[in-house]
Design a protein around this motif. Structure first.
Motif: not given
Length: 182
Positions: A114-132
């Motif tokens: 919701d915060t990202a949308r309000a800031q006109a972002a087109d995507a929310l992105r994240l990452d995690c260790v691939a083995s998790n």
């Protein structure tokens, strides 16, 4: 944004230099729990220097339940790991909750979207260790799409120019996407 979780009011407030210890305590508790589960997502302890920049830029938040800080999340506007992905986006980093607040993560992800949308972002992105694999399944269950794996320098949870290489899985949630029926 104020929300409800298990009958309690949830609030989000920006972390300040004075709340660095609270952020670190939450991250360290989560890191120790992950290590006890055999998950190498983060280092056993976070250094203040790893969070101070994001706190000073106003990117780190504390999540309060019934007036007590039980979670933290950093929401950045850039991440070099995603340099190959164009468009305005927000990036979730260092999302953690105290064990007594397990289950609060979904609400934090909704707030971040919701915060990202309000800031006109087109995507929310994240990452995690691939083995998790458990965390990967969690993100996929929350509508994030796997966008490939990438190597990062440093120990798990730390990005550095040197040190060991850790493979991370990148995930994206599209926001502000037009309805294809229109």
């Amino acid at each position: 944004m104020a929300a409800e979780w298990q009958g309690n009011t949830v609030g989000f407030r920006r972390a300040t230099a004075g709340s660095t210890a609270a952020v670190l305590d939450i991250l360290d508790e989560a890191a120790q729990w992950l290590a006890a589960q055999g998950v190498s997502q983060w280092p056993p302890r976070f250094e203040a220097a790893w969070v101070e920049g994001a706190i000073s830029r106003g990117e780190t938040w504390l999540v309060d339940v019934a007036g007590e800080a039980v979670g933290t999340v950093t929401l950045d506007r850039s991440d070099p790991l995603w340099a190959d992905s164009p468009g305005p986006a927000a990036y979730v980093h260092r999302m953690a909750v105290r064990r007594r607040a397990a289950g609060l993560g979904a609400l934090i992800l909704t707030w971040a979207a919701d915060t990202a949308r309000a800031q006109a972002a087109d995507a929310l992105r994240l990452d995690c260790v691939a083995s998790n694999t458990q965390l990967r399944a969690y993100y996929e269950a929350h509508a994030f799409t796997h966008r490939g794996d990438a190597p990062v320098g440093g120990a798990p949870g730390q990005r550095a120019a040197n040190g060991p290489v850790t493979w991370v899985s990148r995930y994206e949630l599209r926001l502000n996407t037009p309805d294809p029926a229109n």
